[in-house]
Design a protein around this motif. Structure first.
Motif, PDB file in Angstrom:
ATOM      1  N   GLY A  16       0.818  -1.211   0.000  1.00 33.02           N
ATOM      2  CA  GLY A  16       0.000   0.000   0.000  1.00 33.02           C
ATOM      3  C   GLY A  16       0.851   1.259   0.000  1.00 33.02           C
ATOM      4  O   GLY A  16       0.622   2.178  -0.795  1.00 33.02           O
ATOM      5  N   GLU A  35       9.921   3.335   6.472  1.00 31.63           N
ATOM      6  CA  GLU A  35       9.583   1.930   6.739  1.00 31.63           C
ATOM      7  C   GLU A  35      10.393   1.444   7.943  1.00 31.63           C
ATOM      8  O   GLU A  35      11.600   1.663   8.020  1.00 31.63           O
ATOM      9  N   GLN A  36       9.708   0.761   8.854  1.00 35.50           N
ATOM     10  CA  GLN A  36      10.391   0.334  10.081  1.00 35.50           C
ATOM     11  C   GLN A  36      11.456  -0.740   9.831  1.00 35.50           C
ATOM     12  O   GLN A  36      12.482  -0.766  10.505  1.00 35.50           O
ATOM     13  N   VAL A  48      -2.982 -12.480  -5.083  1.00 33.02           N
ATOM     14  CA  VAL A  48      -3.771 -12.236  -6.295  1.00 33.02           C
ATOM     15  C   VAL A  48      -3.843 -10.731  -6.507  1.00 33.02           C
ATOM     16  O   VAL A  48      -4.194  -9.993  -5.583  1.00 33.02           O
ATOM     17  N   ARG A 109       4.317 -12.624  -3.439  1.00 32.34           N
ATOM     18  CA  ARG A 109       4.307 -11.304  -2.787  1.00 32.34           C
ATOM     19  C   ARG A 109       5.662 -10.610  -2.881  1.00 32.34           C
ATOM     20  O   ARG A 109       5.732  -9.401  -3.076  1.00 32.34           O
ATOM     21  N   LEU A 131       8.055   4.651  12.987  1.00 31.50           N
ATOM     22  CA  LEU A 131       7.390   5.847  13.520  1.00 31.50           C
ATOM     23  C   LEU A 131       7.107   5.654  15.005  1.00 31.50           C
ATOM     24  O   LEU A 131       6.524   4.643  15.408  1.00 31.50           O
ATOM     25  N   ARG A 185      -0.230 -21.185   4.937  1.00 35.51           N
ATOM     26  CA  ARG A 185       0.191 -20.876   3.559  1.00 35.51           C
ATOM     27  C   ARG A 185       1.431 -21.672   3.201  1.00 35.51           C
ATOM     28  O   ARG A 185       2.347 -21.818   4.020  1.00 35.51           O
ATOM     29  N   ASP A 293      -4.405  -1.580   4.930  1.00 34.13           N
ATOM     30  CA  ASP A 293      -4.800  -2.303   6.135  1.00 34.13           C
ATOM     31  C   ASP A 293      -4.842  -1.407   7.369  1.00 34.13           C
ATOM     32  O   ASP A 293      -5.459  -1.760   8.371  1.00 34.13           O
ATOM     33  N   ALA A 303      -9.694 -11.689  -1.880  1.00 33.32           N
ATOM     34  CA  ALA A 303      -8.333 -11.410  -2.385  1.00 33.32           C
ATOM     35  C   ALA A 303      -8.210  -9.954  -2.827  1.00 33.32           C
ATOM     36  O   ALA A 303      -7.752  -9.669  -3.930  1.00 33.32           O
ATOM     37  N   GLY A 305      -7.360  -7.156  -0.322  1.00 32.91           N
ATOM     38  CA  GLY A 305      -6.755  -6.233   0.652  1.00 32.91           C
ATOM     39  C   GLY A 305      -5.702  -5.354   0.008  1.00 32.91           C
ATOM     40  O   GLY A 305      -5.724  -4.121   0.142  1.00 32.91           O
ATOM     41  N   ALA A 306      -4.753  -5.971  -0.692  1.00 31.97           N
ATOM     42  CA  ALA A 306      -3.681  -5.203  -1.326  1.00 31.97           C
ATOM     43  C   ALA A 306      -4.240  -4.396  -2.491  1.00 31.97           C
ATOM     44  O   ALA A 306      -3.847  -3.241  -2.704  1.00 31.97           O
ATOM     45  N   ALA A 307      -5.170  -4.975  -3.230  1.00 32.06           N
ATOM     46  CA  ALA A 307      -5.758  -4.270  -4.383  1.00 32.06           C
ATOM     47  C   ALA A 307      -6.452  -2.987  -3.928  1.00 32.06           C
ATOM     48  O   ALA A 307      -6.335  -1.934  -4.562  1.00 32.06           O
TER      49      ALA A 307
HETATM   50  C1  LIG Z   1      -3.620 -15.153   4.110  1.00 28.48           C
HETATM   51  C2  LIG Z   1      -3.737 -13.839   3.379  1.00 28.48           C
HETATM   52  C3  LIG Z   1      -3.911 -13.822   1.994  1.00 28.48           C
HETATM   53  C4  LIG Z   1      -4.071 -12.609   1.317  1.00 28.48           C
HETATM   54  N1  LIG Z   1      -4.262 -12.634  -0.032  1.00 28.48           N
HETATM   55  C5  LIG Z   1      -4.459 -11.478  -0.709  1.00 28.48           C
HETATM   56  C6  LIG Z   1      -4.649 -11.484  -2.122  1.00 28.48           C
HETATM   57  O1  LIG Z   1      -4.596 -12.531  -2.767  1.00 28.48           O
HETATM   58  N2  LIG Z   1      -4.871 -10.299  -2.772  1.00 28.48           N
HETATM   59  C7  LIG Z   1      -4.914  -9.098  -2.081  1.00 28.48           C
HETATM   60  O2  LIG Z   1      -5.124  -8.046  -2.727  1.00 28.48           O
HETATM   61  N3  LIG Z   1      -4.730  -9.066  -0.731  1.00 28.48           N
HETATM   62  C8  LIG Z   1      -4.495 -10.209  -0.037  1.00 28.48           C
HETATM   63  N4  LIG Z   1      -4.287 -10.185   1.298  1.00 28.48           N
HETATM   64  C9  LIG Z   1      -4.337  -8.893   1.991  1.00 28.48           C
HETATM   65  C10 LIG Z   1      -3.043  -8.117   1.818  1.00 28.48           C
HETATM   66  O3  LIG Z   1      -1.948  -8.913   2.203  1.00 28.48           O
HETATM   67  C11 LIG Z   1      -3.042  -6.854   2.654  1.00 28.48           C
HETATM   68  O4  LIG Z   1      -4.285  -6.207   2.543  1.00 28.48           O
HETATM   69  C12 LIG Z   1      -1.943  -5.906   2.180  1.00 28.48           C
HETATM   70  O5  LIG Z   1      -0.683  -6.496   2.352  1.00 28.48           O
HETATM   71  C13 LIG Z   1      -2.007  -4.596   2.960  1.00 28.48           C
HETATM   72  O6  LIG Z   1      -0.962  -3.764   2.534  1.00 28.48           O
HETATM   73  P1  LIG Z   1      -0.564  -2.513   3.422  1.00 28.48           P
HETATM   74  O7  LIG Z   1       0.590  -1.890   2.706  1.00 28.48           O
HETATM   75  O8  LIG Z   1      -1.752  -1.706   3.748  1.00 28.48           O
HETATM   76  O9  LIG Z   1      -0.063  -3.141   4.815  1.00 28.48           O
HETATM   77  P2  LIG Z   1       1.187  -4.080   5.115  1.00 28.48           P
HETATM   78  O10 LIG Z   1       1.456  -5.002   4.010  1.00 28.48           O
HETATM   79  O11 LIG Z   1       0.938  -4.650   6.474  1.00 28.48           O
HETATM   80  O12 LIG Z   1       2.413  -3.063   5.180  1.00 28.48           O
HETATM   81  C14 LIG Z   1       2.585  -2.185   6.266  1.00 28.48           C
HETATM   82  C15 LIG Z   1       4.040  -1.741   6.294  1.00 28.48           C
HETATM   83  O13 LIG Z   1       4.189  -0.752   7.324  1.00 28.48           O
HETATM   84  C16 LIG Z   1       5.352  -1.040   8.076  1.00 28.48           C
HETATM   85  N5  LIG Z   1       5.153  -0.451   9.427  1.00 28.48           N
HETATM   86  C17 LIG Z   1       4.328  -0.891  10.400  1.00 28.48           C
HETATM   87  N6  LIG Z   1       4.417  -0.105  11.475  1.00 28.48           N
HETATM   88  C18 LIG Z   1       5.314   0.875  11.173  1.00 28.48           C
HETATM   89  C19 LIG Z   1       5.829   2.012  11.890  1.00 28.48           C
HETATM   90  N7  LIG Z   1       5.446   2.278  13.150  1.00 28.48           N
HETATM   91  N8  LIG Z   1       6.735   2.791  11.273  1.00 28.48           N
HETATM   92  C20 LIG Z   1       7.158   2.537   9.989  1.00 28.48           C
HETATM   93  N9  LIG Z   1       6.715   1.452   9.275  1.00 28.48           N
HETATM   94  C21 LIG Z   1       5.785   0.654   9.865  1.00 28.48           C
HETATM   95  C22 LIG Z   1       5.428  -2.557   8.077  1.00 28.48           C
HETATM   96  O14 LIG Z   1       6.737  -3.023   8.364  1.00 28.48           O
HETATM   97  C23 LIG Z   1       5.001  -2.888   6.637  1.00 28.48           C
HETATM   98  O15 LIG Z   1       6.076  -2.867   5.749  1.00 28.48           O
HETATM   99  C24 LIG Z   1      -4.076 -11.375   2.020  1.00 28.48           C
HETATM  100  C25 LIG Z   1      -3.870 -11.377   3.406  1.00 28.48           C
HETATM  101  C26 LIG Z   1      -3.687 -12.596   4.078  1.00 28.48           C
HETATM  102  C27 LIG Z   1      -3.465 -12.565   5.572  1.00 28.48           C
END
Ligand SMILES: Cc1cc2nc3c(=O)[nH]c(=O)nc-3n(C[C@H](O)[C@H](O)[C@H](O)COP(=O)(O)OP(=O)(O)OC[C@H]3O[C@@H](n4cnc5c(N)ncnc54)[C@H](O)[C@@H]3O)c2cc1C
Length: 407
Positions: A16, A35-36, A48, A109, A131, A185, A293, A303, A305-307
């Protein structure tokens, strides 16, 4: 607000945060990502990328990289756990494009995170920056990191995942909810299961109290699978642990041999507790907002969350680029995003019940609907999610007369 070169801080370098940074850079902002982690790493699992997200990644200049990183499956197939009966077959090959504008990709991923990180210009991704807190004095946001560094920006975006520190600063401590489901997984070398003669498809198998998903990744050299199983509690300290293959095979005892063969072929397996939250009533305060997230964690049963995080970044960049008061721009971002992400969050949650029905009258009624193609909640029938261009939706929305825009 003159958006030219306005400094924006993105907290979190996951899918994201990095994709939002690329959208914001393209819109002309001076973006830095904090990024932490000391190095960018992703779990060995599949992802996906729905057509709605591929389209936006294409728009960020990543078409070639996506084609190299992803497999474009021919179809989504949903099946019964025991006899493998197909309940729903959604053709993808013939429809993506032109219908959805871009293909659905099944990916590793780590490949997607690596692709996004490689596209961030040097000096803009700051690793080892966790942060600690941030303050907003109404003119600028000051961020403080645990390593002693500080940064200032005109706006800050919390893309720091389900445990978001930014969300905690804005709205206080609130723990996510264990959904009553865990995910195991695993990845299997495709040649180890060549005897299964798997089609180039994403398949989702539904049975009592659990389901099972598999698809090819990494140039079809690996088969990714996810086992999603109902469980009463999650008492482990960490949210992800090494799992025992024997436990997983026991959970899928009696399932179709294609499922048990895939599980039996894996060398190591990891287990996640799955958590989500109620849709939040708001994501932004002053000059600070959230995405991915951090504000809409969801079960992975669509599938998406990331999208959805990728869509957030695109819309946020469009709303900020339009200019004007920062708080009003963030309010527009939310008003365009929250209805869609909340709907997807709630349907994904409902799929835990629908996908896991015990065999009986309710399951038979569900299957009749799926066979008739009347199942817009189901992962193989989510045209309403896939057929959506967040860039176009932003343009349409922001093109409305100013007095009609929510601010
Ligand atoms: C089993 C499973 C299967 C999934 N399959 C899919 C799929 O097929 N397709 C799909 O679209 N989604 C899928 N998802 C959902 C998807 O993985 C998440 O929605 C997505 O990774 C969210 O991205 P994000 O960048 O918001 O958060 P995250 O990927 O959690 O990234 C957050 C980042 O912030 C960093 N961070 C955290 N706290 C701090 C801080 N205090 N200071 C600095 N950095 C910090 C972390 O280290 C991390 O790098 C799946 C999830 C699961 C659990």
């Amino acid at each position: 607000m003159n958006q030219q070169n306005l400094p924006i801080a993105v907290v979190g370098g996951g899918i994201g945060g990095l994709s939002a940074a690329l959208s914001l850079l393209r819109a002309g902002f001076d973006v830095h990502v904090y990024e932490q982690a000391r190095e960018l790493r992703e779990v060995g699992a599949g992802l996906v990328i729905g057509p709605n997200a591929s389209l936006l990644l294409y728009g960020l200049g990543l078409k070639d990289a996506m084609e190299a990183a992803g497999v474009a499956p021919l179809a989504w197939r949903q099946r019964r756990w025991q006899d493998g009966q197909t309940l729903l077959l959604s053709e993808l090959a013939s429809r993506t494009p032109p219908e959805f504008g871009a293909p659905l990709y099944t990916t590793h991923r780590a490949d997607i995170l690596g692709m996004l990180a490689a596209a961030i210009p040097a000096g803009r991704l700051h690793l080892g920056h966790k942060l600690a807190t941030l303050t907003d004095d109404g003119r600028k946001v000051t961020l403080s990191f645990e390593n002693g560094a500080t940064a200032t920006a005109s706006a800050a975006v919390g893309a720091d995942g389900i445990h978001s520190a930014v969300r905690r600063v804005l709205y206080g401590e609130e723990h996510p909810r264990f959904t009553g489901c865990v995910a195991w997984r695993g990845m299997v070398p495709a040649d180890k299961v060549a005897h299964l003669d798997l089609p180039k498809e994403s398949q989702l198998w539904m049975g009592p109290g659990k389901h099972f998903v598999h698809y090819p990744v990494s140039g079809e050299r690996l088969i990714n699978f996810v086992c999603l199983v109902d469980r009463d509690g999650w008492t482990k300290e960490s949210w992800t642990e090494r799992g025992d293959i024997k436990d997983v095979l026991a959970a899928y005892d009696g399932w179709h041999p294609q499922v048990t063969s895939l599980i039996g072929a894996v060398n190591e397996i990891f287990v996640w507790g799955l958590f989500d939250r109620e849709p939040l009533p708001r994501w932004s305060t002053g000059r600070v907002t959230l995405l991915g997230d951090a504000c809409h964690p969801m079960l992975p049963f669509l599938a998406q969350g990331a999208a959805q995080a990728i869509e957030d970044g695109c819309v946020l960049a469009a709303c900020l680029k339009r200019g004007g008061d920062m708080a009003a721009a963030l309010a527009r971002y939310e008003s365009l995003r929250r209805p869609r992400t909340s709907k997807i969050q709630l349907i994904a949650r409902g799929n835990k019940t629908r996908n896991h029905l015990p065999d009986g009258p309710e399951q038979r009624a569900r299957d009749v609907r799926m066979l008739a193609g009347d199942a817009e909640w189901s992962i193989g029938a989510t045209d309403w999610i896939y057929d959506y261009d967040a860039a176009k939706a932003s343009e349409d929305y922001l093109g409305l007369p100013p007095e009609t825009l929510v601010a």
